[in-house]
Design an enzyme around this catalytic site. Structure first.
Site, mmCIF file in Angstrom:
data_model
loop_
_atom_site.group_PDB
_atom_site.id
_atom_site.type_symbol
_atom_site.label_atom_id
_atom_site.label_comp_id
_atom_site.label_asym_id
_atom_site.label_seq_id
_atom_site.Cartn_x
_atom_site.Cartn_y
_atom_site.Cartn_z
ATOM 1 N N ASP A 40 0.856 -1.181 0.000
ATOM 2 C CA ASP A 40 0.000 0.000 0.000
ATOM 3 C C ASP A 40 0.886 1.224 0.000
ATOM 4 O OD1 ASP A 40 -0.178 0.903 3.211
ATOM 5 O OD2 ASP A 40 -0.054 -1.267 2.943
ATOM 6 N N GLU A 131 -7.303 5.087 12.144
ATOM 7 C CA GLU A 131 -6.196 5.008 13.098
ATOM 8 C C GLU A 131 -5.980 6.361 13.755
ATOM 9 O OE1 GLU A 131 -2.210 4.861 11.160
ATOM 10 O OE2 GLU A 131 -3.366 4.617 9.309
#
Length: 238
Positions: A40, A131
């Site tokens: 990613d 997050e």
């Protein structure tokens, strides 16, 4: 005539055996399942040589598209186009921002990815990166996350996945949203699942890997299946 039938039966049995073996891991002493390798990326990785990335064995990539309700990753379009041309199966992710309307974040994400060719070519399920949230407003954040997920799912007719770590999720939203696919962030050899999930779809197992074609450290991922399974997860018709 019977002899010809016997020969035909033997040939069919051999073909069937080859088919079965092709779907099995027959390597001696193998105890680990085979996973499809992925990465990613965002603008942090700067310019990427996607041909080299594919040549190094990477078969899928999640690419940062947006953040909040106004920010597009500067390298998104270049990464989106380059990964596809090289043969890497791609997906887009949005970095969730606390304190900003989930509806506004979803609308902005949709506007950016709809400017691509994902609808015609197909893409991995959209991902929401959750997050680093503050504990003071978790209730409000939970509601906005729910809005983002429902809005994107309805608009794309494709169920999103959630990127998170066990510690983050169990502290903030234990047992919530587990009807969505899990993109697990866990840098241990024995994966720990957040409360409520029984399996992961994608697993980010390192945030400091090295990959041909990328000059900076990059996050490494795995898919919980074979390449055909990965292709079957893609969504079309955006």
């Amino acid at each position: 005539m019977k002899a010809r039938l016997d020969i035909l039966q033997v040939c069919l049995l051999r073909l069937f055996s080859i088919f079965l073996l092709a779907g099995c891991d027959t390597s001696v002493g193998s105890t680990q399942p085979e996973y499809i390798s992925g990465i990613d990326v965002s603008s942090y990785q700067e310019q990427i040589n996607w041909t080299q990335v594919y040549g190094g064995g990477v078969r899928f990539a999640y690419i940062k598209a947006t953040e909040s309700d106004t920010l597009t990753d500067p390298q998104f379009m270049a990464n989106w186009s380059g990964s596809d041309k090289s043969g890497v199966i791609r997906g887009a992710y949005h970095f969730f921002t606390q304190g900003v309307s989930g509806a506004a974040q979803a609308a902005y994400f949709l506007s950016v990815i709809r400017a691509t060719d994902a609808g015609d070519r197909g893409a991995l399920p959209p991902a929401l990166d959750v997050e680093g949230l503050s504990g003071a407003e978790l209730k409000e954040a939970k509601a906005e996350i729910a809005v983002w997920l429902k809005t994107v799912e309805a608009a794309l007719n494709c169920t999103p996945v959630i990127y998170t770590s066990p510690d983050t999720w169990d502290e903030e939203f234990p047992g919530d949203f587990t009807n969505y696919g899990l993109w697990l962030a866990d840098y241990t050899s024995e994966t720990q699942l957040p409360t409520g999930w029984t399996s992961w779809l994608f697993w980010q197992y390192s945030d400091s890997g090295t990959v041909d074609g990328i000059a900076t450290p990059v996050s490494l991922d795995r898919f919980s299946g074979r390449e055909l399974d990965l292709r079957l997860t893609t969504c079309v018709g955006w």
